[in-house]
Enzyme design. Sequence first.
Site, mmCIF file in Angstrom:
data_model
loop_
_atom_site.group_PDB
_atom_site.id
_atom_site.type_symbol
_atom_site.label_atom_id
_atom_site.label_comp_id
_atom_site.label_asym_id
_atom_site.label_seq_id
_atom_site.Cartn_x
_atom_site.Cartn_y
_atom_site.Cartn_z
ATOM 1 C CG ASN A 73 -0.439 3.781 5.585
ATOM 2 O OD1 ASN A 73 -1.742 3.650 5.548
ATOM 3 N ND2 ASN A 73 -0.032 4.402 6.658
ATOM 4 C CB CYS A 74 -3.604 -0.745 4.592
ATOM 5 S SG CYS A 74 -4.533 -2.214 4.901
ATOM 6 C CG ASP A 75 1.306 -4.221 5.728
ATOM 7 O OD1 ASP A 75 2.066 -3.544 5.438
ATOM 8 O OD2 ASP A 75 1.779 -4.747 6.678
#
Length: 115
Positions: free
Chosen positions: A10-12
């Site tokens: 879920n890290c951009d």
Amino acid sequence: MTITMYGIPNCDTIKKAKKWLEAEGKEYAFHDYRKQGVDKEMVSAFCEKLGWENVVNKRGTTYRQLTQEQKDSLTLETAIELLVEQPAMIKRPILVAGNDFHLGFKADQYAAIFS
């Protein structure tokens, strides 16, 4: 050449790096710290190849929650212990392409890696 990306999904920055690799048709494996975990051997390799000061994500919430004493007393050994306990504190993504280790994501950096 085997390509493995390490991080949390879920890290951009991870999302951008994955999108770049997919757009370029690069096959890669994704190692999710939360699902697959990390161990001392893996974190030690990251720190050896990239420098522990670079591997520790000082901008993240996890790092900011450390006590000042913990931050001041960070060494290679204590950093490795902390990163194994708190993998969210590992700067993302770490990309291993063949025997080369790369930290972070910028499109031009990846273009150079795969040129």
